[in-house]
Write a protein that holds these residues in place. Structure first.
Motif, short mmCIF file in Angstrom:
data_model
loop_
_atom_site.label_atom_id
_atom_site.label_comp_id
_atom_site.label_asym_id
_atom_site.label_seq_id
_atom_site.Cartn_x
_atom_site.Cartn_y
_atom_site.Cartn_z
N GLY A 126 -46.40 -53.67 40.34
CA GLY A 126 -46.93 -54.96 40.75
C GLY A 126 -48.24 -54.77 41.48
N SER A 127 -48.79 -55.87 41.96
CA SER A 127 -50.08 -55.79 42.63
C SER A 127 -50.00 -55.10 43.98
CB SER A 127 -50.65 -57.20 42.82
OG SER A 127 -49.73 -58.00 43.56
N SER A 128 -48.80 -55.06 44.58
CA SER A 128 -48.60 -54.38 45.86
C SER A 128 -47.60 -53.25 45.67
CB SER A 128 -48.09 -55.38 46.90
OG SER A 128 -47.81 -54.73 48.13
N VAL A 129 -48.00 -52.03 46.03
CA VAL A 129 -47.13 -50.87 45.86
C VAL A 129 -46.89 -50.21 47.20
CG1 VAL A 129 -47.84 -50.44 43.49
CG2 VAL A 129 -49.10 -49.38 45.33
N ALA A 130 -45.74 -49.59 47.34
CA ALA A 130 -45.38 -48.85 48.56
C ALA A 130 -45.42 -47.36 48.27
CB ALA A 130 -43.99 -49.27 49.03
N GLY A 131 -45.97 -46.60 49.20
CA GLY A 131 -46.04 -45.16 49.00
C GLY A 131 -47.24 -44.77 48.14
N ASP A 132 -47.59 -43.49 48.21
CA ASP A 132 -48.75 -42.98 47.48
C ASP A 132 -48.27 -42.14 46.30
OD1 ASP A 132 -51.31 -42.36 46.75
OD2 ASP A 132 -51.59 -40.82 48.27
N LEU A 133 -47.63 -42.79 45.31
CA LEU A 133 -47.15 -42.07 44.13
C LEU A 133 -48.31 -41.47 43.35
CD1 LEU A 133 -44.76 -41.29 42.34
CD2 LEU A 133 -45.01 -43.47 41.16
N LYS A 134 -49.39 -42.19 43.24
CA LYS A 134 -50.56 -41.70 42.51
C LYS A 134 -51.11 -40.42 43.15
CE LYS A 134 -55.28 -43.12 41.29
NZ LYS A 134 -55.23 -42.80 39.87
N GLY A 135 -51.26 -40.45 44.48
CA GLY A 135 -51.78 -39.27 45.17
C GLY A 135 -50.87 -38.06 45.04
N LEU A 136 -49.56 -38.29 45.16
CA LEU A 136 -48.61 -37.18 45.06
C LEU A 136 -48.66 -36.51 43.69
CD1 LEU A 136 -45.53 -38.79 46.87
CD2 LEU A 136 -47.01 -36.99 47.75
N LEU A 137 -48.72 -37.31 42.61
CA LEU A 137 -48.68 -36.75 41.27
C LEU A 137 -50.03 -36.16 40.85
CD1 LEU A 137 -46.46 -39.43 39.50
CD2 LEU A 137 -45.83 -37.12 40.18
N GLU A 138 -51.11 -36.80 41.25
CA GLU A 138 -52.41 -36.22 40.92
C GLU A 138 -52.64 -34.91 41.65
OE1 GLU A 138 -55.29 -39.26 41.62
OE2 GLU A 138 -55.08 -40.10 39.60
N LYS A 139 -52.04 -34.77 42.84
CA LYS A 139 -52.11 -33.49 43.55
C LYS A 139 -51.40 -32.40 42.76
CE LYS A 139 -49.45 -32.96 47.06
NZ LYS A 139 -48.83 -33.10 48.40
N ASP A 140 -50.38 -32.78 41.97
CA ASP A 140 -49.67 -31.82 41.13
C ASP A 140 -50.36 -31.60 39.78
OD1 ASP A 140 -47.72 -31.54 43.06
OD2 ASP A 140 -46.50 -33.17 42.26
N GLY A 141 -51.49 -32.27 39.54
CA GLY A 141 -52.25 -32.05 38.31
C GLY A 141 -51.96 -33.03 37.19
#
Length: 673
Positions: A126-141
């Motif tokens: 949705g337009s509002s998300v909780a947590g930094d899922l994008k940052g966590l996964l992009e950190k893993d490549g």
């Protein structure tokens, strides 16, 4: 209990059913309204099944939004929890796996099931998300994209019927599933002046983050699920009469749930009515079998034996009347009587002569006896039973199932590609181009016309040509979008991370003293909103914010008194009388311990000596490890100092965790910039 359900309408139906099964009455008032984003469908058309390694779903609303605009179901779905996984299966996805209910467990599941080199991850959100899922996964490549398919609009006020129910004390509890919903509920309670009307109401939160948004309200109690899922939340809800503050009703069944809105319409949950079974024709009711005078049709009635004499007499009565004095008639009647009498005698004596005649016939014709025939028949029957059993146990021939979903997805992709090609051709403008370009355009137009005129023609060459023409433009658009999104997110993440660093620095300086730090912790809590890791860490420090944590210097200074208390406690036995207690009180005025003592000693004196040595060396972990070996009164004397040191060590550990997480956010923002 009458429980207020605040979930969106799409999620509330199953919850209402579960509450009703547990004997509760549900009052529905959704605090969020799910609205589709108009650009969601256009965004999904750019993705192919072969390019997406997995769909990541963090809510059932996202699954339903996807199902409304896209009919492809062969994606591999990784869901944040059981509810979103069940929603994915309900709309037709076959390959679905579930995490444990939070972003951290979903990131762990992705690392276990996916590889960065195998394709893109698409987050349905949705337009509002909780947590930094994008940052966590992009950190893993991983290559991460997010498709925003819906938004959740907050309700701006309670309806009049709901306010009336709360003021009348008719709501026993409220169920809150997200921090955003909890914050909205708290705002509406304060806005409508209902803070004093919820003192007898229970609040059930899905997690600590949810509970933190309503802790300032005067609920009767705030209960938190052991794990962030609906099953755990339902477990903490008491029995219907345990915590109910509304009046009891005679009806044992839960009332139908209500939708509290402007009209206060009732929503009925259909119940399957159990109709009494109507006995089939030719059958007898079970109760009738036991009634006197009622005969079952299944019972066998022995055939009635007709008396030959009575039969003859009846035949005699039915004969036409003869003239009296007829000799012929009298002779016939006498013969009939003689025959009837003989038949009657033979019938009543048949048990005496029939078996002998049967045995004589069997011996003459060499026929086997009835018992042997019975034995042979039993063997034949058993053989037939065995053969039937073998046939029943034989597995039925397997029919290989065919999954047509990939074929349907491929057809959908071809349809999208064909539409894109039509749009591309319609926008081509022929100017002063070369003859070669004009010929190429005419060829494409002819091929397109042939495809439209012949539906069975192979679309593969056309698909390849279309892919070649649009690939460069598509790659440039994707790169430009990624660059713009990365710059915006990096700028936002970087600024927030810098603010977090400043807030952490102020909090760390305050914790070096033994004073309260609630103001500094509140400032850091505001900056940490939306980050699950930071919210949980801030919550751990909340218990000591009003009193503060003892500094290491104050702990070192207070150890002297603790050591003397331990020695005095060890000098007086457990069963000491008043004399020994008086001596203990007198000796408490003076120091009776030689520091640092014998480090190799046994008993309380040796333990205290080693603990003091660790304190002077700055090893507070080793010191409380030694003191925890004490027993009885000496351990009681040392417990306050042990608890203070333990709280200080855990506080430092939490600060280190916060610092490491903020540094990872800074590193991610720097890499994106």
């Amino acid at each position: 209990m009458r429980l207020l359900v605040t979930r969106p309408k799409e999620d509330a139906a199953s919850l209402v059913t579960l509450l009703k099964e547990k004997g509760h009455e549900a009052v529905l008032f959704p605090l969020l309204e799910i609205v589709a984003e108009p650009d969601g469908e256009k965004q999904l058309k750019d993705y192919k099944v072969s390019d997406i390694q997995a769909l990541l779903v963090t809510s059932a609303n996202g699954v339903r939004a996807f199902a409304q605009v896209d009919k492809r179901r062969s994606f591999h779905v990784l869901a944040v929890g059981a509810a979103s996984a069940e929603a994915a299966r309900a709309v037709g996805f076959k390959h679905v796996e579930s995490a444990e209910g939070d972003v951290i467990s979903l990131e762990k599941l992705v690392r276990e099931k996916c590889k960065p080199e195998k394709g893109k991850l698409l987050h349905i959100a949705g337009s509002s998300v909780a947590g930094d899922l994008k940052g966590l996964l992009e950190k893993d490549g991983f290559d991460f994209d997010r498709a925003v398919l819906y938004r959740a609009d907050k309700v701006t006020q309670f309806s009049d019927p709901l306010k009336a129910e709360i003021k009348a004390g008719k709501i026993d509890g409220v169920l809150l599933y997200s921090p955003r919903t909890a914050a909205s509920f708290a705002e509406l309670i304060e806005q409508d002046g209902l803070k004093n009307d919820i003192k007898n109401m229970l609040a059930y939160g899905l997690s600590e983050a949810v509970a933190s948004k309503i802790k300032h309200l005067a609920f009767k109690d705030i209960k938190i699920a052991a794990t962030p899922d609906q099953e755990a939340l339902l477990k903490i809800i008491g029995e219907p009469e345990d915590e109910k503050m509304t009046e009891k009703k005679d009806d044992k069944k839960a009332a139908d749930p209500k939708v509290i809105d402007v009209k206060a319409e009732e929503v009925k949950i259909k119940e399957t009515a159990q109709k009494p079974e109507t006995p089939k024709e030719g059958t007898t009711k079970p109760d009738d079998k036991n009634k006197p005078g009622t005969a079952s049709k299944d019972a066998k009635t022995p055939p009635k034996t007709e008396d030959p004499v009575e039969k003859a007499l009846n035949a005699k009565k039915n004969e036409p009347v003869k003239k009296k004095g007829s000799f012929k008639a009298k002779a016939i009647a006498a013969g009939v009587l003689i025959i009837a009498a003989g038949g009657t005698g033979a019938y009543f004596t048949q048990n005496m002569w029939v078996p002998k005649i049967k045995a004589q016939i069997a011996e003459t014709l060499n026929i086997e006896t009835a018992s042997m025939q019975t034995q042979v028949s039993a063997e034949v029957i058993q053989s037939l039973k065995d053969r039937i059993q073998v046939l029943e146990n034989k597995p039925a021939p397997s029919v290989q199932s065919v999954d047509v979903q990939p074929l349907l997805d491929r057809i959908a992709e071809l349809e999208n590609s064909l539409n894109s090609l039509k749009e591309s051709v319609s926008t081509i403008q022929i100017g002063n181009g070369s003859e070669e370009k004009l010929a190429e355009f005419k060829e494409l137009a002819a091929r397109l016309e042939a495809v439209e005129g012949n539906e069975v023609q192979d679309l593969t060459p056309l698909q390849e040509e279309n892919q070649r023409l649009s690939q460069l433009v598509q790659e440039l658009n994707v790169r430009l979008s990624d660059v713009e999104a990365a710059r915006i997110e990096a700028r936002s993440s970087g600024e927030n991370a810098q603010a977090l660093i400043a807030g952490l620095s102020v909090l760390r300086q305050r914790l070096q003293t033994s004073t309260p730090f609630s103001a500094e912790l509140q400032a850091l809590s505001v900056l940490a909103q939306g980050d699950v890791v930071l919210e949980e860490a801030v919550q751990k420090l909340q218990d000591h914010a009003e009193t503060g944590l003892a500094s290491y210097s104050s702990l070192q200074a207070s150890f002297e008194k603790t050591a003397n208390d331990v020695v005095r406690a060890s000098a007086v036995p457990e069963s000491a009388g008043w004399v020994e207690q008086t001596v203990k009180n007198i000796t408490s005025l003076v120091t009776i311990r030689n520091a640092p003592g014998n480090l190799d000693g046994e008993g309380p004196l040796g333990i205290v000596a080693r603990a003091e040595h660790n304190v002077r060396a700055g090893d507070f972990t080793g010191a409380i490890g030694e003191l925890r070996q004490l027993q009885g009164k000496p351990l009681e004397a040392a417990t306050p100092w042990i608890d203070a040191v333990d709280a200080r060590l855990k506080g430092d550990e939490t600060l280190s965790l916060i610092q490491a997480h903020i540094l990872s956010l800074l590193a991610t923002a720097g890499g994106q910039g």
